[in-house]
Design a protein around this motif. Sequence first.
Motif, PDB file in Angstrom:
ATOM      1  N   LYS A  27     -83.262  -5.985  -4.880  1.00 36.93           N
ATOM      2  CA  LYS A  27     -82.436  -7.054  -4.337  1.00 36.93           C
ATOM      3  C   LYS A  27     -81.982  -6.634  -2.944  1.00 36.93           C
ATOM      4  N   THR A  28     -82.359  -7.399  -1.936  1.00 39.20           N
ATOM      5  CA  THR A  28     -82.017  -7.019  -0.573  1.00 39.20           C
ATOM      6  C   THR A  28     -81.832  -8.253   0.298  1.00 39.20           C
ATOM      7  N   THR A  29     -80.995  -8.117   1.291  1.00 38.88           N
ATOM      8  CA  THR A  29     -80.843  -9.145   2.329  1.00 38.88           C
ATOM      9  C   THR A  29     -81.425  -8.642   3.645  1.00 38.88           C
ATOM     10  N   GLN A  30     -82.239  -7.582   3.574  1.00 40.89           N
ATOM     11  CA  GLN A  30     -82.869  -7.003   4.757  1.00 40.89           C
ATOM     12  C   GLN A  30     -83.726  -8.039   5.478  1.00 40.89           C
ATOM     13  N   PRO A  31     -83.453  -8.305   6.763  1.00 38.08           N
ATOM     14  CA  PRO A  31     -84.314  -9.231   7.510  1.00 38.08           C
ATOM     15  C   PRO A  31     -85.758  -8.748   7.532  1.00 38.08           C
ATOM     16  N   TYR A  32     -86.669  -9.675   7.374  1.00 44.02           N
ATOM     17  CA  TYR A  32     -88.118  -9.450   7.451  1.00 44.02           C
ATOM     18  C   TYR A  32     -88.696  -8.678   6.256  1.00 44.02           C
ATOM     19  N   SER A  33     -87.881  -8.463   5.224  1.00 49.13           N
ATOM     20  CA  SER A  33     -88.418  -7.810   4.023  1.00 49.13           C
ATOM     21  C   SER A  33     -89.127  -8.839   3.144  1.00 49.13           C
ATOM     22  N   VAL A  34     -90.245  -8.436   2.542  1.00 48.30           N
ATOM     23  CA  VAL A  34     -90.962  -9.344   1.643  1.00 48.30           C
ATOM     24  C   VAL A  34     -90.229  -9.489   0.317  1.00 48.30           C
ATOM     25  N   PHE A  35     -89.194  -8.663   0.079  1.00 48.55           N
ATOM     26  CA  PHE A  35     -88.377  -8.782  -1.132  1.00 48.55           C
ATOM     27  C   PHE A  35     -87.185  -9.710  -0.925  1.00 48.55           C
ATOM     28  N   ASN A  36     -86.967 -10.147   0.294  1.00 51.31           N
ATOM     29  CA  ASN A  36     -85.842 -11.024   0.619  1.00 51.31           C
ATOM     30  C   ASN A  36     -86.294 -12.473   0.519  1.00 51.31           C
ATOM     31  N   THR A  37     -85.688 -13.226  -0.396  1.00 52.96           N
ATOM     32  CA  THR A  37     -86.067 -14.628  -0.610  1.00 52.96           C
ATOM     33  C   THR A  37     -85.223 -15.593   0.215  1.00 52.96           C
ATOM     34  N   LYS A  38     -84.289 -15.076   1.001  1.00 51.31           N
ATOM     35  CA  LYS A  38     -83.461 -15.935   1.859  1.00 51.31           C
ATOM     36  C   LYS A  38     -84.228 -16.311   3.123  1.00 51.31           C
ATOM     37  N   SER A  43     -90.653 -13.436   1.923  1.00 56.07           N
ATOM     38  CA  SER A  43     -91.232 -13.524   0.578  1.00 56.07           C
ATOM     39  C   SER A  43     -92.325 -14.590   0.494  1.00 56.07           C
ATOM     40  N   ASN A  44     -92.181 -15.684   1.224  1.00 58.01           N
ATOM     41  CA  ASN A  44     -93.205 -16.732   1.178  1.00 58.01           C
ATOM     42  C   ASN A  44     -94.523 -16.260   1.794  1.00 58.01           C
ATOM     43  N   PHE A  45     -94.423 -15.449   2.828  1.00 58.73           N
ATOM     44  CA  PHE A  45     -95.648 -14.905   3.425  1.00 58.73           C
ATOM     45  C   PHE A  45     -96.325 -13.927   2.474  1.00 58.73           C
ATOM     46  N   LEU A  46     -95.531 -13.158   1.749  1.00 58.89           N
ATOM     47  CA  LEU A  46     -96.091 -12.265   0.728  1.00 58.89           C
ATOM     48  C   LEU A  46     -96.871 -13.058  -0.313  1.00 58.89           C
ATOM     49  N   TYR A 234     -90.879   0.674   3.839  1.00 62.88           N
ATOM     50  CA  TYR A 234     -90.179   1.951   4.009  1.00 62.88           C
ATOM     51  C   TYR A 234     -89.379   1.980   5.305  1.00 62.88           C
ATOM     52  N   HIS A 235     -89.855   1.309   6.340  1.00 68.84           N
ATOM     53  CA  HIS A 235     -89.152   1.296   7.619  1.00 68.84           C
ATOM     54  C   HIS A 235     -88.187   0.119   7.737  1.00 68.84           C
ATOM     55  N   HIS A 236     -87.739  -0.379   6.582  1.00 72.04           N
ATOM     56  CA  HIS A 236     -86.597  -1.291   6.494  1.00 72.04           C
ATOM     57  C   HIS A 236     -85.445  -0.504   5.866  1.00 72.04           C
ATOM     58  N   SER A 237     -84.359  -0.370   6.575  1.00 73.61           N
ATOM     59  CA  SER A 237     -83.298   0.551   6.162  1.00 73.61           C
ATOM     60  C   SER A 237     -82.684   0.210   4.811  1.00 73.61           C
ATOM     61  N   ASP A 238     -82.681  -1.059   4.427  1.00 74.12           N
ATOM     62  CA  ASP A 238     -82.032  -1.454   3.180  1.00 74.12           C
ATOM     63  C   ASP A 238     -82.996  -1.459   1.998  1.00 74.12           C
ATOM     64  N   VAL A 239     -84.245  -1.058   2.234  1.00 76.49           N
ATOM     65  CA  VAL A 239     -85.234  -1.075   1.154  1.00 76.49           C
ATOM     66  C   VAL A 239     -85.781   0.311   0.876  1.00 76.49           C
ATOM     67  N   ASN A 240     -85.776   1.200   1.848  1.00 79.65           N
ATOM     68  CA  ASN A 240     -86.410   2.507   1.645  1.00 79.65           C
ATOM     69  C   ASN A 240     -85.619   3.343   0.637  1.00 79.65           C
ATOM     70  N   PRO A 241     -86.220   4.416   0.090  1.00 78.02           N
ATOM     71  CA  PRO A 241     -85.628   5.151  -1.035  1.00 78.02           C
ATOM     72  C   PRO A 241     -84.249   5.731  -0.774  1.00 78.02           C
ATOM     73  N   GLN A 242     -83.880   5.979   0.477  1.00 83.99           N
ATOM     74  CA  GLN A 242     -82.549   6.536   0.713  1.00 83.99           C
ATOM     75  C   GLN A 242     -81.451   5.514   0.407  1.00 83.99           C
ATOM     76  N   ASN A 243     -81.826   4.262   0.269  1.00 83.57           N
ATOM     77  CA  ASN A 243     -80.885   3.232  -0.168  1.00 83.57           C
ATOM     78  C   ASN A 243     -81.361   2.619  -1.473  1.00 83.57           C
ATOM     79  N   ILE A 244     -81.854   3.456  -2.362  1.00 83.48           N
ATOM     80  CA  ILE A 244     -82.443   2.974  -3.600  1.00 83.48           C
ATOM     81  C   ILE A 244     -81.412   2.311  -4.502  1.00 83.48           C
TER      82      ILE A 244
END
Length: 343
Positions: A27-38, A43-46, A234-244
């Motif tokens: 669950k993320t609000t990270q801009p440009y993440s394929v896991f972000n449905t906002k 996510s639509n491009f994925l 991984y190069h999205h700060s709110d998705v990479n493992p350090q913010n798991i």
Amino acid sequence: MKIEQYILLMIILIGFISMPLVIPTIKTTQPYSVFNTKDEGCSNFLILMHREGNVKPLIYPYKDTDLKENSVLFIIGPDVDFTKDEGELLKNYVSSGNTLVIADNFNRGNSILKYMNISERFSNKPLYDIIEPIALYNGGYILLKNPTTIKDISNTNGHIIISSSASSNIINYPKPNNEKSYPLMVEKDYGNGKIILISDPNIFTNQLFNTNKKFLKTYFNYSNQHSIVYFDEYHHSDVNPQNIATIVVNSNNITPKFLSYLSIIVLIIVVILESDKLQTILINRIHNIIIDIANMVGNNKLFKYLTEENNNINDIKFYNLDDIAKKYNMDKSTLYKILSKLK
């Protein structure tokens, strides 16, 4: 079935019902993440790429073995710097015949271009266009939201795919004699592979997807060219493992109301499973009651009551039924009802 078995059955049912709730969900609000449905997510491009072929988001540091041949890697709006080792990895990846797409405006895209020894850069200066937010390409237009430009392509083999209108300028709004067209999307060869630079990652977002879908589907149609499409998360700060910690478990559906309904379901199952046994117990119980009544009032009197049609239970005196009622933990009227049903 013992009470312990009933409890075990209920625990098993709760486990099966709640199991889908404990599957990790990113669950993320990270801009440009394929896991972000906002709106700001991709996510639509994925989903579009998934329909064209196999897709794989990369949320951990990737190695050579993670990137298969005959593939394409999307890096969209990275906000984590790339390292020199990652630059070397991607140089080998693209040179061997794969495709790398980097879409950025004001984030960390230039760090990977530096380590790959690519002369082009994202200017990191806002683009202003009289006809903004429209960008032109051969065959149509796409919508932009917050673009920059791509610079230093004049002495390279870069081919401009999308450009702004001739009424554009950077830093300041266009003015007469201070306006021109700027490159927004560039494609260039790199070894045996190809690099695509896009100066506005917003073209992939859900907010602009419906308008840009035609271009995205046509230009990035890799179904017959590539076996797999990677997305760098991984190069999205709110998705990479350090913010798991953004991987969450949603168990809010297990409420007292839910448990009460589940208990009723378990009870129904138990009744179905135990119906034959309960019926046998009930018959035996009634049989014992009748035997006790017969012993107390006399077999002849009870037989006469049961066989003669005109006899009414209120007309026949059964003596000392209180003891029987007490023995079976019921009142005397219940005993009369049993006898009435048997008659």
